[in-house]
Design a protein around this motif. Structure first.
Motif, mmCIF file in Angstrom:
data_model
loop_
_atom_site.group_PDB
_atom_site.id
_atom_site.type_symbol
_atom_site.label_atom_id
_atom_site.label_comp_id
_atom_site.label_asym_id
_atom_site.label_seq_id
_atom_site.Cartn_x
_atom_site.Cartn_y
_atom_site.Cartn_z
ATOM 1 N N ALA A 1 0.813 -1.213 0.000
ATOM 2 C CA ALA A 1 0.000 0.000 0.000
ATOM 3 C C ALA A 1 0.849 1.266 0.000
ATOM 4 O O ALA A 1 0.338 2.359 -0.274
ATOM 5 C CB ALA A 1 -0.918 0.000 1.221
ATOM 6 N N PRO B 1 2.912 4.431 -4.692
ATOM 7 C CA PRO B 1 2.001 5.331 -5.413
ATOM 8 C C PRO B 1 1.302 4.568 -6.543
ATOM 9 O O PRO B 1 1.782 3.535 -7.005
ATOM 10 C CB PRO B 1 2.940 6.414 -5.964
ATOM 11 N N ALA B 2 0.185 5.091 -6.993
ATOM 12 C CA ALA B 2 -0.607 4.437 -8.033
ATOM 13 C C ALA B 2 0.232 4.203 -9.287
ATOM 14 O O ALA B 2 0.921 5.113 -9.765
ATOM 15 C CB ALA B 2 -1.829 5.284 -8.368
ATOM 16 N N GLY B 3 0.180 2.974 -9.792
ATOM 17 C CA GLY B 3 0.864 2.639 -11.030
ATOM 18 C C GLY B 3 2.336 2.321 -10.893
ATOM 19 O O GLY B 3 2.968 1.914 -11.866
ATOM 20 N N ARG B 4 2.879 2.471 -9.690
ATOM 21 C CA ARG B 4 4.316 2.264 -9.499
ATOM 22 C C ARG B 4 4.598 0.869 -8.961
ATOM 23 O O ARG B 4 3.838 0.325 -8.157
ATOM 24 C CB ARG B 4 4.874 3.289 -8.511
ATOM 25 N N GLN B 5 5.746 0.311 -9.397
ATOM 26 C CA GLN B 5 6.226 -0.961 -8.869
ATOM 27 C C GLN B 5 7.319 -0.746 -7.824
ATOM 28 O O GLN B 5 7.690 -1.681 -7.109
ATOM 29 C CB GLN B 5 6.775 -1.829 -10.006
ATOM 30 N N ALA C 1 4.342 4.903 -15.419
ATOM 31 C CA ALA C 1 4.615 5.508 -14.112
ATOM 32 C C ALA C 1 5.970 5.082 -13.557
ATOM 33 O O ALA C 1 6.510 5.730 -12.656
ATOM 34 C CB ALA C 1 3.513 5.142 -13.125
ATOM 35 N N ASP C 2 6.533 3.991 -14.099
ATOM 36 C CA ASP C 2 7.822 3.484 -13.620
ATOM 37 C C ASP C 2 8.981 4.124 -14.384
ATOM 38 O O ASP C 2 9.926 3.458 -14.806
ATOM 39 C CB ASP C 2 7.859 1.962 -13.776
ATOM 40 N N ASP D 1 0.143 3.229 -21.818
ATOM 41 C CA ASP D 1 0.649 1.861 -21.860
ATOM 42 C C ASP D 1 1.013 1.431 -23.274
ATOM 43 O O ASP D 1 1.969 0.670 -23.479
ATOM 44 C CB ASP D 1 -0.392 0.898 -21.291
#
Length: 754
Positions: free
Chosen positions: A505, A508-512, A566-567, A577
């Motif tokens: 959790a 951040p959104a979209g991050r690995q 996002a990465d 994408d």
């Protein structure tokens, strides 16, 4: 001050040539003078004399000083040169297939031509090895054979006698060779004037020489102390300095600089510098690298050395600490009523002798002041102002300079730094440059979904015993298990372990992966660190090896994940994408590691020739970085595999190794390695078979290794063969430039399933 007769050299030579028939004219009684320090042609070494030197690691590292050096050399008559430690042969080649020493010779010529356009001649190349990309100063020093190269730099500083040294940033966060070039420059500033340093140079008859100022490329915009404009016009070149800079840098073609060095320049940003050390008085607001050396202030003539240095950068709050102020009369005239002073921020106490005295030419005086910061002073960097006043004949003169200290409370808790940051901190302390570090955060690699032990060091600087608890302020998704307590006697230190758990959790959104701030608190004292959240995965051991043919269906049982826009770690964020993203699968067996990626890429560039497979950053490519021990400090003990999905010969992957200790095409550097690719409607599929036997060590089932997946994207249609079209970079663990590739301790953690 030394004088210059460079403008009359050609005339003198013509006169000598005419002497066969006409007696040579008598020399002028007083040699002509110029703005800088050139000493004439009394001896051969005078021909070497310059006013400023840039010290870098590779050809083109001087890019940040190009406009400034042109201003001084072309338009103001000063002399400068550049010391480049390597030939740059470890870099890419955007214009041809030359590599190794051949590429180094080309890059050296590129730099000569670029510098000549700026008025800089006779640069020096020390010939040290430019090996693969690294962020490790320690690895660089090892590859360069220890500290011997520092004396090679000092030899040139003593011969060329520059008053001003400019160099790069010496700390972590940049190329390891850049760091070592800057550290050599720092040591040259400190010790080129010390005859006991590099004693072997005495045998060469070289006299010590003491530079007067040292500048770094600033690590951030906030750290800059000087900004030199580039939007005004050079009266010699008759274009803006920014335009001249671009024209000169167009020569760096092998590095692809010709693709963005436009004319006119699209921007005209100032060139920025950080004044690190000075032996001369400097104005409150510098406008030139030459201020205080050749450029005098209204009441601050040149010809004097003036500096201040604290006994230690970190001082105890409410505890007195010594600061020594030194003044040397390097002029030929006596000074009267010389008085040295030191002042601190409001509320600070400064005591020490301040009686006025005369000072003869060549004489030095040092005064030690005692400085005390009030109790409770924030643990920040504070400036102390040293100043002098004196009489030079009937003229009242004065000057000032700064030094810095950081007050800290009695009890201090800090994150135990990673080895690379600890190494730089030690160097900075030894050279008196620790104030430039600021509050550089250490790095904490934390594995997502796991508990990671974090080391902290607590020190009691006070005179009474101390006890308490360390506390961490963490972002959402990070928690501490059982914060430890400390009990310390005066002068004692203790290392504690804080266990930090990271939840998915926290991402951040979209991050690995993510870089988040954490704070360590002991009372009013705080230390910050960067928490690098690393993905983790347990991958299966397969009994039937997948066929390496670009068809990923037989890797479906592998453990998987994905990366997307996002990465981002490099340049421009992909549009979506479809522009750049990938899903992947990982598996292994006794002999091989298997990696498959299904890549989405709207425009797959195939501009790399089959015999030019190197430097994956140039075009569309996939990189797989493997640390088989999970504990490597640099990439010399890793396997850095990469592949282009296609070449100018058509679709079909070509694999190689890059940026590790055994670079080159896979057939030569990793026997048994295979790659294959297939074009798809959305982009391409690509898979790797990486032999454990090609790696420095072979891990066993149950062990954890480091592994990162990196995607390179260049969306240039009909790109020239070999051209560097790099546009975007995304990665499974995506941090700032270099971290995703060259810092193994920041790679995701992969456990080999039983």
């Amino acid at each position: 001050m030394k004088h210059r007769v460079a403008a009359t050299i050609l005339t003198s030579l013509l006169c000598l040539a005419a002497a066969q028939t006409t007696p040579a004219p008598a020399p002028p009684a007083t040699p002509p003078t110029g703005p800088g320090s050139y000493g004439g042609t009394v001896s051969g070494v005078d021909l070497m004399d310059v006013d400023f030197i840039f010290i870098g690691a590779h050809p083109d590292d001087d890019g940040g000083v190009s406009a400034t050096f042109a201003r001084y050399a072309l338009d103001q008559g000063y002399k400068g040169t550049v010391i480049t430690l390597t030939g740059g042969e470890g870099g890419g080649n955007a214009t041809g297939t030359e590599t190794g020493r051949a590429l180094g010779l080309i890059r050296e010529e590129e730099e000569r031509r670029s510098l000549a356009m700026l008025g800089i001649d006779s640069p020096h190349f020390l010939g040290l090895t430019d090996f693969y990309f690294t962020l490790s100063a320690e690895e660089t020093e090892k590859k360069w054979g220890g500290q011997a190269f520092v004396c090679d730099v000092i030899r040139l500083v003593r011969l060329r006698r520059p008053e001003v040294l400019v160099t790069m940033w010496p700390g972590p966060g940049t190329h390891g060779q850049h760091q070592m070039a800057a550290r050599a420059a720092t040591l040259a500033y400190n010790y080129a004037g010390d005859s006991t340093y590099c004693p072997e140079l005495k045998k060469e008859g070289i006299a010590p020489f003491t530079p007067l100022k040292l500048y770094y490329y600033p690590p951030s915009a906030d750290a800059a102390t000087l900004a030199v404009p580039t939007d005004d016009v050079s009266r010699t070149a008759r274009v803006r300095y920014a335009d001249l800079k671009n024209i000169a840098q167009y020569n760096y073609r092998t590095q692809g600089w010709d693709t963005f060095s436009s004319l006119p320049a699209k921007t005209a940003n100032p060139e920025t510098f950080m004044l690190v050390a000075s032996r001369v008085a400097t104005p409150e607001k510098e406008t030139s690298l030459l201020d205080g050396v050749f450029v005098a202030g209204t009441a601050s003539p040149t010809g004097f050395q003036f500096s201040a240095r604290p006994k230690a950068y970190e001082i105890g709050a409410a505890q007195p600490s010594d600061v020594t102020v030194t003044f040397t009369n390097t002029s030929k005239e006596k000074l009267d009523a010389l008085q040295l002073r030191l002042t601190g921020p409001a509320g600070w106490t400064v005591t020490g002798p301040s009686a006025a005295r005369p000072l003869a030419p060549g004489e030095t005086v040092s005064t030690t002041f005692r400085v005390t910061a009030p109790a409770g002073t924030a643990a920040d960097r504070f400036a102390l102002t040293a100043s002098y006043t004196a009489k030079l004949g009937a003229q009242a003169i004065s000057g000032r300079t700064l030094t810095y200290v950081r007050p800290v409370p009695a009890v201090v808790a800090t994150f135990t730094p990673t080895f690379d940051i600890a190494g730089y901190q030690a160097f900075a302390r030894e050279t008196g440059t620790d104030w430039v570090i600021g509050n550089q955060a250490t790095r904490l690699p934390l594995v997502i979904g796991q508990v990671t032990p974090v080391k902290v060091t607590v020190t009691n600087r006070g005179s009474a015993p101390a006890s308490g608890q360390v506390n961490l302020t963490l972002p959402a998704g990070l928690t501490v298990r059982d914060a430890p307590r400390y009990t310390l006697n005066p002068g004692q230190s203790q290392e504690l372990t804080v266990n930090v758990e990271v939840s998915p959790a926290a991402l951040p959104a979209g991050r690995q992966s993510a870089l988040l701030p954490v704070t360590l608190n002991t009372g009013d004292y705080k230390d910050t660190a960067g928490a690098y959240l690393l993905p983790s995965l347990t991958i299966p051991r397969v009994s039937t090896p997948p066929k390496i043919d670009g068809d990923l269906s037989d890797l479906s049982a592998g453990a998987g994940g994905s990366i997307g826009p996002a990465d981002l770690w490099w340049r421009t964020k992909p549009d979506n994408d479809a522009d750049a993203s990938a899903s992947f699968k990982l598996a292994y067996d006794e002999q091989f590691l298997y990696v498959g990626l299904s890549v989405k890429d709207e425009l797959v560039a195939c501009n790399i020739a089959p015999d030019d497979v190197k430097a994956q950053l140039r075009s569309d490519a996939i990189g797989v970085t493997v640390d088989p021990t999970g504990a490597s400090r640099d990439t010399s003990t890793t396997l850095m595999a990469a592949a282009f999905p296609c070449t100018t010969a058509g679709f079909g992957a070509r694999g190689f190794r890059d940026a590790d200790a055994n670079q080159g095409v896979m057939e030569e550097t990793a026997p048994g390695m295979q790659v294959a690719s297939r074009k798809t409607d959305a982009g391409y599929d690509i898979e790797f078979r990486l032999p454990w036997a090609a790696m420095p060590t072979q891990p066993k089932a149950g062990q954890t290794i480091g592994l990162n997946l990196v995607m390179y994207d260049g969306d240039t249609k009909d790109a020239r063969p070999g051209a560097n079209i790099s546009q975007s970079g995304i990665a499974w663990a995506a941090f700032s430039w270099g971290g995703k590739q060259a810092l193994p301790y920041l790679w995701p953690r992969i456990t080999l399933g039983q």
